[in-house]
Design a protein around this motif. Structure first.
Motif, PDB file in Angstrom:
ATOM      1  N   ARG A  13       0.848  -1.201   0.000  1.00 25.61           N
ATOM      2  CA  ARG A  13       0.000   0.000   0.000  1.00 25.61           C
ATOM      3  C   ARG A  13       0.879   1.244   0.000  1.00 25.61           C
ATOM      4  NH1 ARG A  13      -5.490   0.665   2.943  1.00 25.61           N
ATOM      5  NH2 ARG A  13      -5.740   2.919   2.998  1.00 25.61           N
ATOM      6  N   GLU A  14       0.478   2.265  -0.789  1.00 23.37           N
ATOM      7  CA  GLU A  14       1.269   3.478  -0.903  1.00 23.37           C
ATOM      8  C   GLU A  14       1.321   4.207   0.439  1.00 23.37           C
ATOM      9  OE1 GLU A  14       1.698   7.236  -3.984  1.00 23.37           O
ATOM     10  OE2 GLU A  14      -0.207   6.199  -3.789  1.00 23.37           O
ATOM     11  N   VAL A  15       2.510   4.704   0.795  1.00 22.34           N
ATOM     12  CA  VAL A  15       2.675   5.407   2.067  1.00 22.34           C
ATOM     13  C   VAL A  15       2.630   6.905   1.813  1.00 22.34           C
ATOM     14  CG1 VAL A  15       4.253   5.872   3.976  1.00 22.34           C
ATOM     15  CG2 VAL A  15       4.053   3.556   3.069  1.00 22.34           C
ATOM     16  N   ARG A  16       1.529   7.552   2.191  1.00 24.70           N
ATOM     17  CA  ARG A  16       1.470   9.018   2.108  1.00 24.70           C
ATOM     18  C   ARG A  16       1.132   9.594   3.480  1.00 24.70           C
ATOM     19  NH1 ARG A  16       2.675  11.137  -2.411  1.00 24.70           N
ATOM     20  NH2 ARG A  16       2.135  10.160  -4.397  1.00 24.70           N
ATOM     21  N   LEU A  17      -0.019   9.240   4.006  1.00 27.74           N
ATOM     22  CA  LEU A  17      -0.447   9.699   5.323  1.00 27.74           C
ATOM     23  C   LEU A  17      -0.478   8.498   6.257  1.00 27.74           C
ATOM     24  CD1 LEU A  17      -3.496  11.829   4.124  1.00 27.74           C
ATOM     25  CD2 LEU A  17      -1.160  12.621   4.568  1.00 27.74           C
ATOM     26  N   LEU A  18       0.004   8.694   7.491  1.00 27.62           N
ATOM     27  CA  LEU A  18      -0.009   7.590   8.448  1.00 27.62           C
ATOM     28  C   LEU A  18      -0.680   8.047   9.742  1.00 27.62           C
ATOM     29  CD1 LEU A  18       3.537   5.996   8.063  1.00 27.62           C
ATOM     30  CD2 LEU A  18       1.348   4.947   7.483  1.00 27.62           C
ATOM     31  N   PRO A  19      -1.454   7.162  10.383  1.00 30.45           N
ATOM     32  CA  PRO A  19      -2.121   7.527  11.632  1.00 30.45           C
ATOM     33  C   PRO A  19      -1.099   7.620  12.780  1.00 30.45           C
ATOM     34  CG  PRO A  19      -2.452   5.212  11.166  1.00 30.45           C
ATOM     35  CD  PRO A  19      -1.734   5.785   9.978  1.00 30.45           C
ATOM     36  N   PRO A  20      -1.491   8.202  13.929  1.00 31.76           N
ATOM     37  CA  PRO A  20      -0.560   8.379  15.061  1.00 31.76           C
ATOM     38  C   PRO A  20       0.034   7.075  15.577  1.00 31.76           C
ATOM     39  CG  PRO A  20      -2.549   9.660  15.406  1.00 31.76           C
ATOM     40  CD  PRO A  20      -2.803   8.814  14.199  1.00 31.76           C
ATOM     41  N   THR A  21      -0.634   5.954  15.316  1.00 25.48           N
ATOM     42  CA  THR A  21      -0.075   4.672  15.753  1.00 25.48           C
ATOM     43  C   THR A  21       1.159   4.310  14.934  1.00 25.48           C
ATOM     44  OG1 THR A  21      -1.529   3.576  14.197  1.00 25.48           O
ATOM     45  CG2 THR A  21      -2.295   3.716  16.465  1.00 25.48           C
ATOM     46  N   GLY A  22       1.335   4.957  13.757  1.00 28.31           N
ATOM     47  CA  GLY A  22       2.462   4.651  12.888  1.00 28.31           C
ATOM     48  C   GLY A  22       2.291   3.334  12.164  1.00 28.31           C
ATOM     49  N   ARG A  23       1.073   2.790  12.162  1.00 29.03           N
ATOM     50  CA  ARG A  23       0.862   1.488  11.517  1.00 29.03           C
ATOM     51  C   ARG A  23       0.226   1.662  10.142  1.00 29.03           C
ATOM     52  NH1 ARG A  23       2.191  -2.581  14.676  1.00 29.03           N
ATOM     53  NH2 ARG A  23       2.346  -2.188  16.906  1.00 29.03           N
ATOM     54  N   CYS A  24       0.648   0.812   9.209  1.00 29.89           N
ATOM     55  CA  CYS A  24       0.121   0.831   7.849  1.00 29.89           C
ATOM     56  C   CYS A  24      -1.391   0.618   7.890  1.00 29.89           C
ATOM     57  CB  CYS A  24       0.787  -0.276   7.039  1.00 29.89           C
ATOM     58  SG  CYS A  24      -0.011  -0.611   5.459  1.00 29.89           S
ATOM     59  N   PRO A  25      -2.180   1.485   7.220  1.00 29.05           N
ATOM     60  CA  PRO A  25      -3.642   1.317   7.231  1.00 29.05           C
ATOM     61  C   PRO A  25      -4.071   0.003   6.568  1.00 29.05           C
ATOM     62  CG  PRO A  25      -3.026   3.491   6.393  1.00 29.05           C
ATOM     63  CD  PRO A  25      -1.768   2.689   6.468  1.00 29.05           C
ATOM     64  N   GLY A  26      -3.195  -0.556   5.724  1.00 25.85           N
ATOM     65  CA  GLY A  26      -3.561  -1.779   5.022  1.00 25.85           C
ATOM     66  C   GLY A  26      -3.347  -3.034   5.853  1.00 25.85           C
ATOM     67  N   CYS A  27      -2.154  -3.144   6.484  1.00 29.58           N
ATOM     68  CA  CYS A  27      -1.813  -4.425   7.125  1.00 29.58           C
ATOM     69  C   CYS A  27      -1.372  -4.265   8.577  1.00 29.58           C
ATOM     70  CB  CYS A  27      -0.704  -5.110   6.331  1.00 29.58           C
ATOM     71  SG  CYS A  27       0.868  -4.237   6.435  1.00 29.58           S
ATOM     72  N   ARG A  28      -1.405  -3.044   9.126  1.00 29.50           N
ATOM     73  CA  ARG A  28      -1.071  -2.786  10.521  1.00 29.50           C
ATOM     74  C   ARG A  28       0.427  -2.940  10.825  1.00 29.50           C
ATOM     75  NH1 ARG A  28      -4.133  -0.337  13.183  1.00 29.50           N
ATOM     76  NH2 ARG A  28      -3.905  -1.419  15.168  1.00 29.50           N
TER      77      ARG A  28
END
Ligand SMILES: [Zn+2]
Length: 237
Positions: free
Chosen positions: A43-58
Protein backbone atom coordinates in the motif's frame (compact mmCIF):
# COMPACT_ATOMS: atom_id res chain seq x y z
CA UNK A 1 -0.86 34.23 22.70
CA UNK A 2 -2.69 31.28 24.25
CA UNK A 3 -5.00 31.18 21.22
CA UNK A 4 -2.02 31.18 18.85
CA UNK A 5 -0.46 28.25 20.74
CA UNK A 6 -3.70 26.25 20.64
CA UNK A 7 -4.05 26.96 16.91
CA UNK A 8 -0.45 25.93 16.30
CA UNK A 9 -0.90 22.65 18.20
CA UNK A 10 -4.08 21.90 16.23
CA UNK A 11 -2.20 22.63 12.99
CA UNK A 12 0.60 20.32 14.14
CA UNK A 13 -1.87 17.47 14.68
CA UNK A 14 -3.44 18.17 11.28
CA UNK A 15 -0.13 17.92 9.39
CA UNK A 16 1.29 15.12 11.59
CA UNK A 17 -0.04 12.26 9.34
CA UNK A 18 1.81 13.86 6.39
CA UNK A 19 5.02 14.38 8.45
CA UNK A 20 4.78 10.79 9.67
CA UNK A 21 4.38 9.55 6.08
CA UNK A 22 7.50 11.54 5.07
CA UNK A 23 9.48 10.04 7.99
CA UNK A 24 8.48 6.51 6.87
CA UNK A 25 9.37 7.34 3.23
CA UNK A 26 12.78 8.90 3.89
CA UNK A 27 14.07 7.02 6.99
CA UNK A 28 15.89 4.61 4.68
CA UNK A 29 19.59 3.68 4.94
CA UNK A 30 21.99 5.19 2.35
CA UNK A 31 21.91 3.30 -0.95
CA UNK A 32 18.41 1.85 -0.53
CA UNK A 33 15.39 3.15 -2.50
CA UNK A 34 12.90 5.45 -0.72
CA UNK A 35 10.12 3.57 1.04
CA UNK A 36 7.18 4.76 -1.09
CA UNK A 37 4.99 1.79 -0.24
CA UNK A 38 4.45 -0.57 2.69
CA UNK A 39 7.03 -3.38 2.32
CA UNK A 40 4.49 -5.92 3.55
CA UNK A 41 1.23 -5.16 1.70
CA UNK A 42 2.45 -2.75 -1.00
CA UNK A 43 0.00 0.00 0.00
CA UNK A 44 1.27 3.48 -0.90
CA UNK A 45 2.68 5.41 2.07
CA UNK A 46 1.47 9.02 2.11
CA UNK A 47 -0.45 9.70 5.32
CA UNK A 48 -0.01 7.59 8.45
CA UNK A 49 -2.12 7.53 11.63
CA UNK A 50 -0.56 8.38 15.06
CA UNK A 51 -0.08 4.67 15.75
CA UNK A 52 2.46 4.65 12.89
CA UNK A 53 0.86 1.49 11.52
CA UNK A 54 0.12 0.83 7.85
CA UNK A 55 -3.64 1.32 7.23
CA UNK A 56 -3.56 -1.78 5.02
CA UNK A 57 -1.81 -4.42 7.12
CA UNK A 58 -1.07 -2.79 10.52
CA UNK A 59 2.70 -3.13 10.00
CA UNK A 60 4.68 -0.49 11.96
CA UNK A 61 6.19 2.00 9.51
CA UNK A 62 8.63 4.73 10.52
CA UNK A 63 8.49 6.45 13.91
CA UNK A 64 6.95 5.09 17.14
CA UNK A 65 3.32 5.69 18.13
CA UNK A 66 2.47 9.34 18.91
CA UNK A 67 6.16 10.38 18.82
CA UNK A 68 5.89 12.61 15.71
CA UNK A 69 2.58 14.11 16.92
CA UNK A 70 4.06 14.92 20.36
CA UNK A 71 7.27 16.50 19.02
CA UNK A 72 5.36 18.48 16.34
CA UNK A 73 2.87 19.76 18.95
CA UNK A 74 5.59 20.86 21.40
CA UNK A 75 7.60 22.58 18.63
CA UNK A 76 4.45 24.29 17.30
CA UNK A 77 3.38 25.54 20.74
CA UNK A 78 6.87 26.87 21.47
CA UNK A 79 7.17 28.65 18.12
CA UNK A 80 3.68 30.13 18.45
CA UNK A 81 4.94 31.93 21.57
CA UNK A 82 8.33 32.86 20.09
CA UNK A 83 7.55 33.83 16.48
CA UNK A 84 7.10 37.44 15.49
CA UNK A 85 4.41 37.92 12.86
CA UNK A 86 6.46 38.19 9.63
CA UNK A 87 8.77 35.22 10.31
CA UNK A 88 5.94 32.84 11.30
CA UNK A 89 5.53 31.26 7.84
CA UNK A 90 9.27 30.55 7.47
CA UNK A 91 9.39 29.13 11.01
CA UNK A 92 6.33 26.96 10.35
CA UNK A 93 7.81 25.56 7.13
CA UNK A 94 11.13 24.87 8.89
CA UNK A 95 9.34 23.32 11.88
CA UNK A 96 7.41 20.84 9.72
CA UNK A 97 10.39 19.71 7.64
CA UNK A 98 12.65 19.98 10.72
CA UNK A 99 10.53 17.46 12.66
CA UNK A 100 10.75 15.05 9.69
CA UNK A 101 14.53 15.59 9.34
CA UNK A 102 15.07 15.09 13.09
CA UNK A 103 13.27 11.74 13.08
CA UNK A 104 14.96 10.58 9.86
CA UNK A 105 18.46 11.52 11.07
CA UNK A 106 17.87 9.90 14.48
CA UNK A 107 16.80 6.66 12.77
CA UNK A 108 19.21 6.31 9.85
CA UNK A 109 21.92 8.96 10.42
CA UNK A 110 21.30 10.90 7.26
CA UNK A 111 19.61 14.11 6.15
CA UNK A 112 18.38 13.40 2.59
CA UNK A 113 18.66 16.23 0.04
CA UNK A 114 15.06 15.41 -0.87
CA UNK A 115 14.19 17.03 2.49
CA UNK A 116 16.98 19.58 3.06
CA UNK A 117 16.63 21.21 -0.39
CA UNK A 118 12.87 21.88 0.02
CA UNK A 119 13.75 23.23 3.48
CA UNK A 120 16.22 25.76 2.01
CA UNK A 121 13.96 26.38 -1.00
CA UNK A 122 11.02 27.24 1.30
CA UNK A 123 12.79 29.19 4.04
CA UNK A 124 14.66 31.53 1.66
CA UNK A 125 11.65 33.00 -0.23
CA UNK A 126 9.49 33.05 2.93
CA UNK A 127 12.16 35.06 4.78
CA UNK A 128 12.51 37.38 1.75
CA UNK A 129 8.73 38.01 1.71
CA UNK A 130 8.76 38.48 5.52
CA UNK A 131 11.59 41.05 5.33
CA UNK A 132 9.89 43.02 2.56
CA UNK A 133 6.48 42.85 4.31
CA UNK A 134 8.05 44.08 7.55
CA UNK A 135 9.79 46.89 5.66
CA UNK A 136 13.18 45.60 6.81
CA UNK A 137 14.98 44.54 3.61
CA UNK A 138 18.34 44.94 5.40
CA UNK A 139 17.51 41.98 7.64
CA UNK A 140 17.61 39.80 4.54
CA UNK A 141 21.32 40.52 4.07
CA UNK A 142 21.98 39.48 7.68
CA UNK A 143 19.97 36.25 7.16
CA UNK A 144 22.07 35.48 4.08
CA UNK A 145 25.37 36.21 5.87
CA UNK A 146 24.45 34.07 8.89
CA UNK A 147 23.21 31.28 6.59
CA UNK A 148 26.48 31.35 4.60
CA UNK A 149 28.56 31.43 7.81
CA UNK A 150 26.76 28.52 9.51
CA UNK A 151 26.52 26.57 6.23
CA UNK A 152 30.27 27.01 5.54
CA UNK A 153 31.23 26.06 9.12
CA UNK A 154 29.24 22.84 8.82
CA UNK A 155 30.55 22.23 5.27
CA UNK A 156 34.07 22.49 6.73
CA UNK A 157 33.08 19.86 9.31
CA UNK A 158 31.75 17.69 6.45
CA UNK A 159 35.10 17.98 4.61
CA UNK A 160 37.08 16.78 7.64
CA UNK A 161 34.61 13.93 8.04
CA UNK A 162 33.04 15.12 11.31
CA UNK A 163 29.55 15.48 9.80
CA UNK A 164 27.45 13.90 7.06
CA UNK A 165 26.82 15.77 3.77
CA UNK A 166 23.22 16.63 4.65
CA UNK A 167 24.24 18.69 7.66
CA UNK A 168 25.46 21.74 5.70
CA UNK A 169 22.18 22.49 3.83
CA UNK A 170 20.36 22.07 7.15
CA UNK A 171 22.84 24.52 8.74
CA UNK A 172 22.33 26.93 5.83
CA UNK A 173 18.54 26.93 6.34
CA UNK A 174 18.73 27.20 10.13
CA UNK A 175 21.39 29.93 9.84
CA UNK A 176 19.05 31.95 7.63
CA UNK A 177 16.22 31.59 10.14
CA UNK A 178 18.38 32.44 13.15
CA UNK A 179 19.83 35.38 11.22
CA UNK A 180 16.36 36.90 11.26
CA UNK A 181 16.74 37.32 15.04
CA UNK A 182 20.38 38.48 14.88
CA UNK A 183 23.93 37.16 15.23
CA UNK A 184 23.77 36.50 19.02
CA UNK A 185 20.74 34.21 18.57
CA UNK A 186 22.55 32.34 15.76
CA UNK A 187 25.69 31.90 17.87
CA UNK A 188 23.54 30.74 20.82
CA UNK A 189 21.75 28.20 18.58
CA UNK A 190 24.98 26.73 17.24
CA UNK A 191 26.54 26.71 20.71
CA UNK A 192 23.48 24.94 22.20
CA UNK A 193 23.60 22.35 19.40
CA UNK A 194 27.29 21.56 20.03
CA UNK A 195 26.82 21.37 23.83
CA UNK A 196 23.69 19.17 23.58
CA UNK A 197 25.27 16.83 20.99
CA UNK A 198 28.39 16.58 23.20
CA UNK A 199 26.34 15.81 26.32
CA UNK A 200 24.37 13.19 24.38
CA UNK A 201 27.62 11.58 23.13
CA UNK A 202 29.01 11.48 26.69
CA UNK A 203 25.75 10.01 28.01
CA UNK A 204 25.76 7.31 25.33
CA UNK A 205 29.41 6.48 26.05
CA UNK A 206 28.68 6.25 29.80
CA UNK A 207 25.71 3.93 29.19
CA UNK A 208 27.83 1.77 26.84
CA UNK A 209 30.60 1.57 29.45
CA UNK A 210 28.13 0.68 32.21
CA UNK A 211 26.78 -2.14 30.03
CA UNK A 212 30.36 -3.20 29.17
CA UNK A 213 29.70 -2.56 25.48
CA UNK A 214 32.26 -1.00 23.10
CA UNK A 215 32.13 2.82 22.93
CA UNK A 216 31.61 3.82 19.28
CA UNK A 217 33.44 7.15 19.35
CA UNK A 218 31.29 10.28 19.22
CA UNK A 219 28.89 8.74 16.73
CA UNK A 220 25.75 10.86 17.23
CA UNK A 221 23.25 12.19 14.67
CA UNK A 222 23.93 15.95 14.53
CA UNK A 223 20.74 17.01 12.74
CA UNK A 224 18.35 16.68 15.71
CA UNK A 225 20.75 18.73 17.87
CA UNK A 226 21.14 21.48 15.26
CA UNK A 227 17.35 21.67 15.11
CA UNK A 228 16.94 21.58 18.89
CA UNK A 229 19.67 24.19 19.40
CA UNK A 230 18.01 26.52 16.86
CA UNK A 231 14.61 26.02 18.49
CA UNK A 232 15.97 26.73 21.99
CA UNK A 233 17.81 29.84 20.76
CA UNK A 234 14.62 31.23 19.18
CA UNK A 235 12.58 30.40 22.32
CA UNK A 236 15.13 31.89 24.74
CA UNK A 237 15.93 35.08 22.83
ZN1 LIG B 1 1.00 -2.56 4.86
Amino acid sequence: MMLAAVGAVLAAFLVAPLLRGLVARFAVPEGEPWCGACPLCGREVRLLPPTGRCPGCRERLGAGAWSVELVAAVVAAGLAYAADGPSAAALGWAAGLGVVLGFVDARVRRLPYRLTLPLVGGVAPLLAVAALAAGRPGVLLRCLLVALTVGSLLELAVWIGALGPGDSPLGFALGGLLGWYGWPVAVAGLFAAVVLAGLWAILRAAVALARRRPVRGLDVPVGPFLLLGALLAVLAR
